[in-house]
Structure formats: structure tokens, C-alpha cells
Design a protein around this motif. Structure first.
Motif, PDB file in Angstrom:
ATOM      1  N   MET A  52     -30.933  -1.641  10.081  1.00 26.42           N
ATOM      2  CA  MET A  52     -30.556  -3.038   9.924  1.00 26.42           C
ATOM      3  C   MET A  52     -29.314  -3.113   9.038  1.00 26.42           C
ATOM      4  N   SER A  53     -28.415  -4.038   9.340  1.00 20.41           N
ATOM      5  CA  SER A  53     -27.189  -4.190   8.565  1.00 20.41           C
ATOM      6  C   SER A  53     -27.443  -5.014   7.305  1.00 20.41           C
ATOM      7  N   ASP A  54     -26.585  -4.840   6.299  1.00 22.48           N
ATOM      8  CA  ASP A  54     -26.720  -5.665   5.109  1.00 22.48           C
ATOM      9  C   ASP A  54     -25.658  -6.763   5.089  1.00 22.48           C
ATOM     10  N   PHE A  55     -25.225  -7.212   6.242  1.00 27.30           N
ATOM     11  CA  PHE A  55     -24.340  -8.357   6.358  1.00 27.30           C
ATOM     12  C   PHE A  55     -24.900  -9.278   7.434  1.00 27.30           C
ATOM     13  N   ASP A  56     -24.491 -10.520   7.376  1.00 23.73           N
ATOM     14  CA  ASP A  56     -25.018 -11.555   8.268  1.00 23.73           C
ATOM     15  C   ASP A  56     -24.192 -11.615   9.550  1.00 23.73           C
ATOM     16  N   GLN A  57     -24.652 -10.921  10.584  1.00 24.36           N
ATOM     17  CA  GLN A  57     -23.928 -10.876  11.848  1.00 24.36           C
ATOM     18  C   GLN A  57     -23.774 -12.276  12.448  1.00 24.36           C
ATOM     19  N   MET A  58     -24.823 -13.068  12.420  1.00 26.37           N
ATOM     20  CA  MET A  58     -24.745 -14.420  12.987  1.00 26.37           C
ATOM     21  C   MET A  58     -23.764 -15.266  12.173  1.00 26.37           C
ATOM     22  N   GLY A  59     -23.744 -15.090  10.862  1.00 23.03           N
ATOM     23  CA  GLY A  59     -22.801 -15.810  10.019  1.00 23.03           C
ATOM     24  C   GLY A  59     -21.358 -15.473  10.359  1.00 23.03           C
ATOM     25  N   ILE A  60     -21.094 -14.205  10.663  1.00 25.99           N
ATOM     26  CA  ILE A  60     -19.747 -13.786  11.043  1.00 25.99           C
ATOM     27  C   ILE A  60     -19.338 -14.455  12.352  1.00 25.99           C
ATOM     28  N   VAL A  61     -20.270 -14.554  13.301  1.00 26.33           N
ATOM     29  CA  VAL A  61     -19.961 -15.209  14.575  1.00 26.33           C
ATOM     30  C   VAL A  61     -19.728 -16.700  14.358  1.00 26.33           C
ATOM     31  N   VAL A  62     -20.477 -17.318  13.462  1.00 26.15           N
ATOM     32  CA  VAL A  62     -20.223 -18.735  13.133  1.00 26.15           C
ATOM     33  C   VAL A  62     -18.839 -18.868  12.492  1.00 26.15           C
ATOM     34  N   ASP A  63     -18.458 -17.930  11.625  1.00 28.22           N
ATOM     35  CA  ASP A  63     -17.109 -17.933  11.049  1.00 28.22           C
ATOM     36  C   ASP A  63     -16.060 -17.788  12.149  1.00 28.22           C
ATOM     37  N   ARG A  77     -19.819 -17.226  27.655  1.00 29.67           N
ATOM     38  CA  ARG A  77     -20.814 -16.358  27.022  1.00 29.67           C
ATOM     39  C   ARG A  77     -20.045 -15.194  26.411  1.00 29.67           C
ATOM     40  N   ALA A  78     -20.254 -14.964  25.118  1.00 25.96           N
ATOM     41  CA  ALA A  78     -19.587 -13.871  24.417  1.00 25.96           C
ATOM     42  C   ALA A  78     -20.620 -13.024  23.699  1.00 25.96           C
ATOM     43  N   SER A  79     -20.404 -11.723  23.688  1.00 26.00           N
ATOM     44  CA  SER A  79     -21.259 -10.832  22.907  1.00 26.00           C
ATOM     45  C   SER A  79     -20.377 -10.089  21.912  1.00 26.00           C
ATOM     46  N   PHE A  80     -20.934  -9.887  20.734  1.00 28.67           N
ATOM     47  CA  PHE A  80     -20.210  -9.297  19.618  1.00 28.67           C
ATOM     48  C   PHE A  80     -20.945  -8.072  19.109  1.00 28.67           C
ATOM     49  N   GLY A  81     -20.203  -7.009  18.861  1.00 26.60           N
ATOM     50  CA  GLY A  81     -20.713  -5.826  18.188  1.00 26.60           C
ATOM     51  C   GLY A  81     -19.973  -5.682  16.867  1.00 26.60           C
ATOM     52  N   PHE A  82     -20.557  -4.972  15.906  1.00 27.95           N
ATOM     53  CA  PHE A  82     -20.021  -4.941  14.556  1.00 27.95           C
ATOM     54  C   PHE A  82     -19.881  -3.527  14.028  1.00 27.95           C
ATOM     55  N   SER A  83     -18.924  -3.365  13.132  1.00 28.53           N
ATOM     56  CA  SER A  83     -18.773  -2.103  12.406  1.00 28.53           C
ATOM     57  C   SER A  83     -19.750  -2.109  11.227  1.00 28.53           C
ATOM     58  N   VAL A  84     -19.912  -0.963  10.582  1.00 27.78           N
ATOM     59  CA  VAL A  84     -20.840  -0.861   9.457  1.00 27.78           C
ATOM     60  C   VAL A  84     -20.380  -1.687   8.259  1.00 27.78           C
ATOM     61  N   ASP A  85     -19.089  -2.020   8.204  1.00 29.20           N
ATOM     62  CA  ASP A  85     -18.592  -2.807   7.077  1.00 29.20           C
ATOM     63  C   ASP A  85     -18.527  -4.309   7.365  1.00 29.20           C
TER      64      ASP A  85
END
Length: 121
Positions: free
Chosen positions: A1-12, A92-100
Motif C-alpha cells: 500500500m502507498s503512503d500517499f493519497d492516490q485519489m487526492g492526487i487525481v482530484v488535484d 474514462r481515465a486510469s492513473f498509475g503512480f510512482s513510489v514517490d
């Protein structure tokens, strides 16, 4: 699990699109991020400079038409977002994230359109 808010980043991301804020939008991506756009003919954009060129040519017109949040949900590889432009065209968009906590991959395609929004019906 990541320690950042993936959904928050997409809202940003969506907020930057709404404001037409290209710099803030591009700052959400990694330097080597990719965007696969399947809206029309499929094209792959790689790196921040190509993403900046892609969004730079679209963002002003799209932000003035209005971005709306339709659905957002966690997905096995990141976050799924459905948004509307001008209240009717759904993407429809899908997002993947880096570890940072930066966006490393985005894929977008037309979503199933709401028949109630069809002006030709």
C-alpha cells in the motif's frame, strides 16, 4: 500500500484541469510519465515535454467548457476516473503512480455516454 493519497492526487489533477493550470497539471507527473490517449486515434505521449504539448493544445478550450467529476474509484493499479467535459462528453481515465506519489501513467478513452445527454435523440 502507498503512503500517499492516490485519489487526492487525481482530484488535484482534475482541479488543475478545471483551472486551466498547465504548470500544476504537469507537476503532478513524473519526468518519464506516459499518456495513452484513445480518444479518436490512439497516440502515446512520453515524458513531461510531450505531455505539456498534449495538454497545452487542449487545456484552455476544455477548461472553459468545464470539467465535471462523474466517478472516481480505486483500481488494482491506481485510480479510475470518469469525468465530463461541458457536462456531457464523458471520458474514462486510469492513473498509475510512482513510489514517490507522482502520476507515472495515464490512459484515457471515451466513456459510455449518457443517453439522456444525447442532443441528437
Amino acid at each position: 500500500m502507498s503512503d500517499f493519497d492516490q485519489m487526492g492526487i487525481v482530484v488535484d489533477w482534475l482541479d488543475a484541469c478545471r483551472k486551466g493550470d498547465l504548470r500544476s497539471l504537469i507537476d503532478l507527473y513524473t519526468d518519464d510519465a506516459s499518456l495513452e490517449c484513445q480518444c479518436g486515434c490512439t497516440h502515446l505521449y512520453r515524458g513531461r515535454s510531450e505531455l505539456e504539448a498534449y495538454w497545452g493544445s487542449r487545456l484552455g478550450a476544455l477548461s472553459s467548457a468545464g470539467f465535471g467529476l462523474e466517478e472516481i474509484s480505486p483500481a488494482p493499479q491506481g485510480v479510475e476516473l470518469e469525468y465530463s467535459i461541458a457536462g456531457s462528453l464523458r471520458i474514462r481515465a486510469s492513473f498509475g503512480f510512482s513510489v514517490d506519489g507522482k502520476i507515472s501513467r495515464t490512459t484515457c478513452a471515451p466513456a459510455r455516454q449518457n443517453p439522456m445527454d444525447c442532443s441528437a435523440c
